[in-house]
Write a protein that holds these residues in place. Structure first.
Motif, mmCIF file in Angstrom:
data_model
loop_
_atom_site.group_PDB
_atom_site.id
_atom_site.type_symbol
_atom_site.label_atom_id
_atom_site.label_comp_id
_atom_site.label_asym_id
_atom_site.label_seq_id
_atom_site.Cartn_x
_atom_site.Cartn_y
_atom_site.Cartn_z
ATOM 1 N N LEU A 9 -5.809 -8.261 0.046
ATOM 2 C CA LEU A 9 -4.152 -8.203 -0.520
ATOM 3 C C LEU A 9 -3.574 -6.994 0.290
ATOM 4 O O LEU A 9 -4.152 -5.940 0.380
ATOM 5 C CB LEU A 9 -4.232 -8.038 -2.006
ATOM 6 C CG LEU A 9 -2.833 -8.566 -2.653
ATOM 7 C CD1 LEU A 9 -2.534 -10.062 -2.377
ATOM 8 C CD2 LEU A 9 -2.424 -8.089 -4.311
ATOM 9 N N VAL A 10 -2.568 -7.310 1.190
ATOM 10 C CA VAL A 10 -2.148 -6.261 1.962
ATOM 11 C C VAL A 10 -0.562 -6.251 1.720
ATOM 12 O O VAL A 10 0.120 -7.296 1.492
ATOM 13 C CB VAL A 10 -2.593 -6.621 3.348
ATOM 14 C CG1 VAL A 10 -4.103 -6.691 3.417
ATOM 15 C CG2 VAL A 10 -1.770 -7.793 4.038
ATOM 16 N N THR A 11 0.095 -5.244 2.559
ATOM 17 C CA THR A 11 1.614 -5.238 2.924
ATOM 18 C C THR A 11 1.478 -4.761 4.244
ATOM 19 O O THR A 11 0.483 -4.660 4.853
ATOM 20 C CB THR A 11 2.291 -4.350 2.017
ATOM 21 O OG1 THR A 11 3.650 -4.518 2.382
ATOM 22 C CG2 THR A 11 1.774 -2.765 2.222
ATOM 23 N N SER A 36 3.833 -8.711 -0.756
ATOM 24 C CA SER A 36 2.475 -8.601 -0.648
ATOM 25 C C SER A 36 2.145 -9.997 0.067
ATOM 26 O O SER A 36 2.460 -11.151 -0.189
ATOM 27 C CB SER A 36 2.047 -8.617 -2.229
ATOM 28 O OG SER A 36 2.399 -7.626 -2.697
ATOM 29 N N TYR A 37 0.787 -9.986 0.808
ATOM 30 C CA TYR A 37 0.159 -10.755 1.718
ATOM 31 C C TYR A 37 -1.233 -11.284 1.409
ATOM 32 O O TYR A 37 -2.069 -10.136 1.017
ATOM 33 C CB TYR A 37 0.682 -10.636 3.066
ATOM 34 C CG TYR A 37 1.943 -10.577 3.567
ATOM 35 C CD1 TYR A 37 2.590 -11.891 4.157
ATOM 36 C CD2 TYR A 37 2.826 -9.545 3.357
ATOM 37 C CE1 TYR A 37 3.911 -11.763 4.511
ATOM 38 C CE2 TYR A 37 3.917 -9.628 3.695
ATOM 39 C CZ TYR A 37 4.734 -10.895 4.327
ATOM 40 O OH TYR A 37 5.949 -10.905 4.714
ATOM 41 N N VAL A 38 -1.570 -12.380 1.271
ATOM 42 C CA VAL A 38 -2.881 -12.879 1.111
ATOM 43 C C VAL A 38 -3.639 -13.198 2.456
ATOM 44 O O VAL A 38 -3.103 -13.626 3.551
ATOM 45 C CB VAL A 38 -3.232 -14.069 0.230
ATOM 46 C CG1 VAL A 38 -4.765 -14.372 0.511
ATOM 47 C CG2 VAL A 38 -2.865 -13.686 -1.234
ATOM 48 N N LEU A 90 -1.658 -8.087 13.786
ATOM 49 C CA LEU A 90 -2.669 -7.244 14.240
ATOM 50 C C LEU A 90 -3.151 -6.256 13.132
ATOM 51 O O LEU A 90 -2.533 -5.776 12.327
ATOM 52 C CB LEU A 90 -2.314 -6.412 15.561
ATOM 53 C CG LEU A 90 -2.313 -7.161 16.819
ATOM 54 C CD1 LEU A 90 -1.289 -6.134 17.689
ATOM 55 C CD2 LEU A 90 -3.372 -7.216 17.319
ATOM 56 N N ASP A 91 -4.375 -6.112 12.870
ATOM 57 C CA ASP A 91 -4.787 -5.150 11.949
ATOM 58 C C ASP A 91 -4.025 -3.710 11.713
ATOM 59 O O ASP A 91 -3.906 -3.158 10.713
ATOM 60 C CB ASP A 91 -6.452 -5.035 12.270
ATOM 61 C CG ASP A 91 -7.310 -5.758 11.492
ATOM 62 O OD1 ASP A 91 -6.606 -6.499 10.639
ATOM 63 O OD2 ASP A 91 -8.662 -5.546 11.414
ATOM 64 N N ARG A 98 -4.177 -2.135 -3.589
ATOM 65 C CA ARG A 98 -5.001 -2.646 -4.506
ATOM 66 C C ARG A 98 -4.514 -4.088 -5.086
ATOM 67 O O ARG A 98 -3.520 -4.234 -4.957
ATOM 68 C CB ARG A 98 -4.940 -1.583 -5.661
ATOM 69 C CG ARG A 98 -5.723 -0.234 -5.494
ATOM 70 C CD ARG A 98 -5.764 0.643 -6.702
ATOM 71 N NE ARG A 98 -4.283 0.921 -7.262
ATOM 72 C CZ ARG A 98 -4.060 0.404 -8.528
ATOM 73 N NH1 ARG A 98 -4.803 -0.437 -9.163
ATOM 74 N NH2 ARG A 98 -2.891 0.697 -8.961
ATOM 75 N N ASN A 99 -5.688 -4.910 -5.594
ATOM 76 C CA ASN A 99 -5.365 -6.011 -5.887
ATOM 77 C C ASN A 99 -5.085 -6.014 -7.585
ATOM 78 O O ASN A 99 -5.753 -5.929 -8.298
ATOM 79 C CB ASN A 99 -6.609 -7.132 -5.973
ATOM 80 C CG ASN A 99 -6.331 -8.458 -6.129
ATOM 81 O OD1 ASN A 99 -5.213 -8.717 -6.879
ATOM 82 N ND2 ASN A 99 -7.035 -9.492 -5.552
ATOM 83 N N THR A 100 -3.758 -5.829 -7.633
ATOM 84 C CA THR A 100 -3.125 -5.820 -9.020
ATOM 85 C C THR A 100 -2.500 -7.210 -9.483
ATOM 86 O O THR A 100 -1.637 -7.316 -10.435
ATOM 87 C CB THR A 100 -1.947 -4.746 -9.077
ATOM 88 O OG1 THR A 100 -0.921 -5.241 -7.972
ATOM 89 C CG2 THR A 100 -2.467 -3.392 -8.618
#
Length: 356
Positions: A9-11, A36-38, A90-91, A98-100
């Motif tokens: 899970l990222v932004t 939020s992105y998966v 890109l990374d 956190r995965n909330t």
């Protein structure tokens, strides 16, 4: 099925949004910063799929993946993952969070990760085949990232190749199992026929007409004359192709055996191999085997009449129909009979080569 190490899970870093808008001129990403992105793919540059609390009813079929779960939260009306607004990032622009997510939703996404990635890949490939003027294409962010679309095509192409390769391996294994099973069934039939006295075994290779594993089928020779035809090997629904592939047909009269491989124990007693035709895929039918037998009988009869068969005549003989060959063999047998009956004391003389 895509390979992943659990989803993340990222932004996104604001720089990515700004640079993408500058590169493409598209303002579709203006409101995407706080989402939020998966992330399902384990690559340095990868696709990230936005989470939505409410997938719109007008979303095109196949452009999303619903992640329903029991909840009293009114904001989660139709939760899911939005393929249409996916980004190839890109990374360095990824900010892990956190995965909330609600526990049930987080568990569902984790368990269905491979299905989600498969559905997303189908969605990307589908965009390749629709009109660029259609709303489904224009309102999607995926075409903004041609490199990412190309990567999906490479992934699916590799998966198809691997799937095909695996299917071929499975098919080959199944065919091998079936062949082994059929061969063993045939061996069992041979053993049964031996027990019932229909055929017999021999340890004398000079009298064998068929080898399979450690079994040598006898030609039931009596004073040098074979009493058993190769047709006795057709015990059930087998054909000559199977019988020849499972074992080795031997023709003692011509000191030959049918095989593409040299068999040392036969070579040692002076036998020679008759190769299988058509690149080791021998398609001998009963008539072909009968021809071998007829040629052997022709040479045997000629020898009994103190003559021999020229190669050219053997070739002519081979081109005759089975009935024509039998007529010639019958005539020779008759000559041989009269020769022994009416001229028992006639001295042997040299005769010219037998001609057809």
């Amino acid at each position: 099925m895509s390979i992943y190490k659990n989803y993340k899970l990222v932004t996104l870093d604001q720089r990515f949004i700004a640079e993408t808008i500058a590169r493409t001129g598209s303002e579709q990403l203006l409101d995407k910063l706080t989402r939020s992105y998966v992330g399902l793919y384990d690559n340095q540059e990868s696709w990230y799929l936005p989470l939505r609390a409410n997938i719109g009813k007008n979303k095109p079929p196949g452009a999303f993946f619903e992640t329903p779960f029991p909840t009293d939260n009114p904001h989660f009306k139709r939760p899911g993952i939005d393929f249409e607004k996916a980004l190839f990032v890109l990374d360095e622009f990824i900010i892990p969070i956190r995965n909330t997510l609600p526990q049930e939703q987080a568990k569902l996404i984790n368990e269905q990760s491979n299905i989600i990635s498969d559905d997303f890949e189908r969605y990307v490939l589908k965009l390749e085949n629709i009109s660029k003027k259609s709303p489904s294409y224009r309102f999607s962010t995926v075409p903004l990232f041609p490199d990412g679309m190309e990567k999906i095509k490479q992934i699916t192409s590799k998966e198809r190749e691997e799937t095909m390769e695996n299917e071929l391996k499975i098919q080959a294994t199944n065919e091998e199992i079936i062949e082994l099973t059929e061969k063993q069934k045939y061996i069992n039939l041979l053993k049964m026929a031996i027990e019932e006295g229909e055929i017999s075994e021999t340890q004398n290779l000079n009298e064998a007409i068929y080898l399979i594993d450690d079994i040598k089928i006898s030609g039931d020779f009596d004073y040098g004359v074979r009493g058993l035809d190769h047709n006795v090997l057709l015990l059930d629904d087998q054909n000559w192709v199977d019988i020849l592939q499972w074992g080795t047909i031997i023709v003692p009269e011509t000191s030959s055996y049918v095989s593409d491989k040299s068999i040392s124990e036969l070579e040692e007693i002076g036998y020679h191999a008759v190769p299988l035709v058509e690149n080791h895929k021998y398609t001998m039918e009963e008539n072909d085997l009968q021809l071998i037998n007829d040629l052997a009988k022709l040479k045997e009869s000629a020898a009994a009449l103190n003559t021999s068969v020229k190669e050219s005549d053997a070739e002519k003989f081979s081109k005759l129909s089975p009935n024509q060959r039998q007529a010639i063999l019958s005539e020779l047998a008759s000559q041989q009979h009269h020769s022994s009956e009416y001229h028992p004391n006639k001295p042997e003389i040299e005769s010219p080569d037998f001609e057809i």
